[in-house]
Design a protein around this motif. Structure first.
Motif, short mmCIF file in Angstrom:
data_model
loop_
_atom_site.label_atom_id
_atom_site.label_comp_id
_atom_site.label_asym_id
_atom_site.label_seq_id
_atom_site.Cartn_x
_atom_site.Cartn_y
_atom_site.Cartn_z
N GLY A 179 0.79 -1.23 0.00
CA GLY A 179 0.00 0.00 0.00
C GLY A 179 0.82 1.27 0.00
N GLY A 180 2.13 1.15 0.09
CA GLY A 180 3.00 2.31 0.07
C GLY A 180 3.36 2.81 1.45
N VAL A 181 4.05 3.94 1.49
CA VAL A 181 4.54 4.52 2.74
C VAL A 181 4.21 6.00 2.81
N ARG A 182 4.18 6.50 4.05
CA ARG A 182 3.93 7.93 4.29
C ARG A 182 5.17 8.51 4.97
N TYR A 183 5.77 9.51 4.33
CA TYR A 183 6.94 10.18 4.88
C TYR A 183 6.50 11.51 5.50
N THR A 184 7.01 11.82 6.68
CA THR A 184 6.79 13.12 7.31
C THR A 184 8.14 13.77 7.55
N GLN A 185 8.28 15.00 7.08
CA GLN A 185 9.54 15.74 7.17
C GLN A 185 9.28 17.04 7.90
N ASN A 186 10.05 17.30 8.96
CA ASN A 186 9.95 18.54 9.71
C ASN A 186 11.23 19.35 9.51
N LEU A 187 11.09 20.49 8.88
CA LEU A 187 12.23 21.35 8.55
C LEU A 187 12.13 22.64 9.36
N HIS A 188 13.18 22.96 10.10
CA HIS A 188 13.13 24.16 10.93
C HIS A 188 13.39 25.42 10.10
N ASP A 189 13.32 26.57 10.78
CA ASP A 189 13.42 27.87 10.11
C ASP A 189 14.81 28.49 10.26
N ARG A 225 6.32 21.52 7.76
CA ARG A 225 6.06 20.08 7.83
C ARG A 225 5.52 19.61 6.49
N ILE A 226 6.17 18.58 5.94
CA ILE A 226 5.78 18.03 4.63
C ILE A 226 5.39 16.57 4.83
N THR A 227 4.26 16.18 4.26
CA THR A 227 3.83 14.79 4.29
C THR A 227 3.66 14.30 2.86
N GLN A 228 4.24 13.14 2.58
CA GLN A 228 4.15 12.57 1.23
C GLN A 228 3.79 11.10 1.31
N VAL A 229 2.85 10.68 0.49
CA VAL A 229 2.51 9.27 0.36
C VAL A 229 3.11 8.78 -0.95
N ARG A 230 3.96 7.76 -0.85
CA ARG A 230 4.69 7.28 -2.01
C ARG A 230 4.62 5.75 -2.08
N PRO A 231 4.74 5.17 -3.25
CA PRO A 231 4.77 3.71 -3.36
C PRO A 231 6.09 3.14 -2.84
N ALA A 232 6.07 1.88 -2.49
CA ALA A 232 7.29 1.22 -2.03
C ALA A 232 8.13 0.70 -3.18
N THR A 233 7.50 0.46 -4.32
CA THR A 233 8.21 0.03 -5.52
C THR A 233 7.77 0.91 -6.68
N VAL A 234 8.62 1.01 -7.70
CA VAL A 234 8.25 1.69 -8.94
C VAL A 234 8.70 0.83 -10.12
N THR A 235 8.17 1.15 -11.29
CA THR A 235 8.54 0.45 -12.51
C THR A 235 9.38 1.39 -13.37
N HIS A 236 10.53 0.93 -13.83
CA HIS A 236 11.40 1.77 -14.64
C HIS A 236 10.69 2.13 -15.94
N PRO A 237 10.71 3.42 -16.33
CA PRO A 237 9.94 3.85 -17.50
C PRO A 237 10.43 3.29 -18.83
N VAL A 238 11.67 2.85 -18.90
CA VAL A 238 12.21 2.32 -20.16
C VAL A 238 12.24 0.80 -20.17
N THR A 239 12.78 0.20 -19.11
CA THR A 239 12.95 -1.25 -19.10
C THR A 239 11.72 -2.01 -18.61
N GLY A 240 10.82 -1.32 -17.89
CA GLY A 240 9.66 -1.99 -17.33
C GLY A 240 9.97 -2.83 -16.10
N THR A 241 11.18 -2.71 -15.55
CA THR A 241 11.60 -3.48 -14.39
C THR A 241 11.00 -2.91 -13.12
N GLU A 242 10.41 -3.78 -12.27
CA GLU A 242 9.93 -3.33 -10.97
C GLU A 242 11.09 -3.37 -9.98
N VAL A 243 11.25 -2.30 -9.22
CA VAL A 243 12.38 -2.20 -8.29
C VAL A 243 11.89 -1.72 -6.92
#
Length: 305
Positions: free
Chosen positions: A141-151, A192-210
């Protein structure tokens, strides 16, 4: 049951021909299949580096939204991650936590270490195959990253350093172009930044899942028990400079984190540095890290889209 995929980077030497032609035609031919190519024995000098990078990286990028500590040493050229020499940097694809990542990386050895200091590289397909089916299923189902960057004052990196910008509006425009990303400016001036991203991706040229995420590097378990416990006494996990959960917000088992890290390192092939070496990596097909070292190691890195 896990699968084993045998892989190693390609190597190009002066026996293959003159460097200028090899940097373009031969590299473009090899990189989609090899994933990583080492140019060795050409004696590339620091003064020649810009010209070499112009040939292998067609649109050099700034290290925008990068979370690792680096120094800017030239025209979109940086030091590789500045991390204590006695520690290992685990395998990762650059900016895989972001909706924007570089397609290609180039590493250049200006100063070889006294000992150790190899850059391990691993095929993302081999890393994925080495992970147990149950672990892969848990991350489906993917992962959620939370990033806290100070000023400008605080723990970790500031938002100004991270985005190489001093204007909030410029940062917001950048984030608005990234799918799956939300952000908020905090009362103390931090971001504060929150991103939901997949755990794997498919290469756009080779079609390989990584395997293509940094769950193991962003998880508190990767800090070690003592460091994680000390931070827990100071702030809640969600306020750490970086934090990761499954996409639905549920916690990731620390045992998964350590298995991901260890299997990636175990499947990696070390590129041992000699002065003047150049390593070019397809940033989707291949992850990289760093072995501990002694001596004054200096490896530079540049990136392209």
């Amino acid at each position: 049951m896990t699968e084993t995929i045998t892989w190693a980077p390609a190597e190009i030497t002066p026996a293959d021909g003159p460097l200028p032609g090899l940097l373009a035609g031969r590299l473009d031919e090899l990189l989609p299949s090899a994933g990583a190519v080492v140019f060795r024995g050409f004696g590339i000098t620091p003064s020649a580096l810009d010209g070499v990078l112009d040939r292998v990286l067609r649109d050099r990028l700034a290290y925008v939204h990068g979370n690792s500590p680096r120094s800017h040493v030239g025209d979109r050229v940086y030091t590789s991650t500045e991390y204590p020499a006695e520690h290992t940097i685990s395998m990762h694809n650059e900016l895989s936590y972001s909706a924007r990542w570089p397609a290609r990386l180039a590493f250049y050895c200006e100063t070889a270490p006294g000992s150790g200091g190899a850059t391990p590289v691993v095929s993302g397909a081999a890393w994925l195959a080495a992970l147990p089916p149950g672990l892969r299923a848990a991350f489906a189902g993917g992962v959620r990253y939370t990033q806290n960057l100070h000023d400008g004052h605080g723990f970790g990196k500031s938002w100004q350093e991270t985005f190489e910008a001093a204007d909030r509006a410029e940062v917001e425009r950048y984030l608005a172009g990234m799918p799956g990303t939300a952000w908020e400016w905090k009362r103390d001036g931090g971001l504060r930044i929150t991103q939901v991203r997949p755990a794997t991706v498919t290469h756009p040229v080779t079609g390989t899942e990584v395997w293509f995420n940094q769950a193991d590097q962003w998880h508190h378990a990767a800090l070690g028990d003592e460091t994680a416990a000390a931070l827990a006494r100071i702030m809640p996990e969600e306020d750490l400079p970086q934090h990761v959960t499954f996409a639905d917000g549920s916690p990731i088992d620390p045992a998964y984190v350590l298995e991901i890290r260890d299997r990636g390192l175990a499947a990696a092939v070390d590129v041992d540095w000699r002065v003047g070496d150049l390593l070019v990596v397809d940033n989707v097909l291949v992850a990289h890290g760093r072995r501990p070292y002694t001596g004054p190691r200096r490896v530079l890195v540049a990136m392209s889209g």
